[in-house]
Design an enzyme around this catalytic site. Sequence first.
Site, short mmCIF file in Angstrom:
data_model
loop_
_atom_site.label_atom_id
_atom_site.label_comp_id
_atom_site.label_asym_id
_atom_site.label_seq_id
_atom_site.Cartn_x
_atom_site.Cartn_y
_atom_site.Cartn_z
CB SER A 67 7.02 9.80 7.58
OG SER A 67 6.40 8.99 6.62
N1 SAH Z 1 7.09 4.67 5.25
C1 SAH Z 1 8.03 5.37 4.40
C2 SAH Z 1 7.49 6.64 3.77
C3 SAH Z 1 6.48 6.33 2.77
S1 SAH Z 1 6.20 7.49 1.50
C4 SAH Z 1 9.33 5.65 5.13
O1 SAH Z 1 9.46 5.27 6.29
O2 SAH Z 1 10.24 6.19 4.49
C5 SAH Z 1 4.85 6.65 0.76
C6 SAH Z 1 5.23 5.46 -0.08
O3 SAH Z 1 4.03 4.83 -0.47
C7 SAH Z 1 5.97 5.83 -1.35
O4 SAH Z 1 7.23 5.20 -1.37
C8 SAH Z 1 5.06 5.30 -2.46
O5 SAH Z 1 5.78 4.73 -3.56
C9 SAH Z 1 4.25 4.25 -1.73
N2 SAH Z 1 2.96 3.92 -2.35
C10 SAH Z 1 2.02 4.75 -2.84
N3 SAH Z 1 0.98 4.03 -3.31
C11 SAH Z 1 1.27 2.72 -3.09
C12 SAH Z 1 0.60 1.48 -3.35
N4 SAH Z 1 -0.61 1.42 -3.93
N5 SAH Z 1 1.22 0.34 -3.00
C13 SAH Z 1 2.44 0.35 -2.40
N6 SAH Z 1 3.11 1.48 -2.14
C14 SAH Z 1 2.54 2.65 -2.47
#
Ligand code: SAH
Length: 220
Positions: A67
Amino acid sequence: MNDGSPEEIEAERKMQFLYALRSKGVTDKKVLEAMEAIDRGPFIRGLFAGRAYEDMPLPIACGQTISQPSVVGLMTQALEITPRDKVLEIGTGSGYQAAILSKLARRVYTIDRHRRLVNEARIVFEALDLNNITAITADGSHGLPEQAPFDRIIVTAAAEDPPSPLLAQLKEGGIMVLPVGQSDAVQHLIRVRKTAAGLEYDEMRAVRFVPLLEGLGKDT
Ligand code: SAH
């Protein structure tokens, strides 16, 4: 300006990073300190590593994104974390958000559906000596019942509505921050407070996150 020595370039970069955060509304002193303490560089590998200090979302492995720092700051600020809090994050991604949470909270649990991302994030947590984070590969939309309830919950992938298991696993007096909306349409960050009288919602700003998907990633 600087004379170009590595120390001065570093100091200038840090100042600009913090300035960008403040100018976008991240004003909480503790949040700014945590973000100053955690270098975003180690969380970005490969092609985009050189752009770690820009206030931009960037691609990471598994087709996901780290993000934008100012959004990380605004979400963290909205959580109003206290040092005794147990926090749950859904969407580990690079691990950057979890690392910042770990500076403010007692304990952080972070879940991602991609095993590779969880493994890579664990390596960075270890290298940075962040010993209060537990990273787990699972479908986070079910939360983490065995560690519930949580003082704070943050979701960093967008769902159409707040997943009800997460609302159930939030402590009374707790706060949850998450993006809601359809994956390709406009999403909004919302903050949910759980009070004795029920759930209170307030809408923050428009954002764009990757979708919260069901099940585990294909690599897992
Ligand atoms: N917080 C992160 C950015 C997240 S991007 C950072 O600081 O870099 C969103 C993430 O959510 C992705 O890695 C994706 O794999 C995860 N995601 C999406 N659906 C999900 C689910 N149902 N359970 C766990 N993770 C999930």
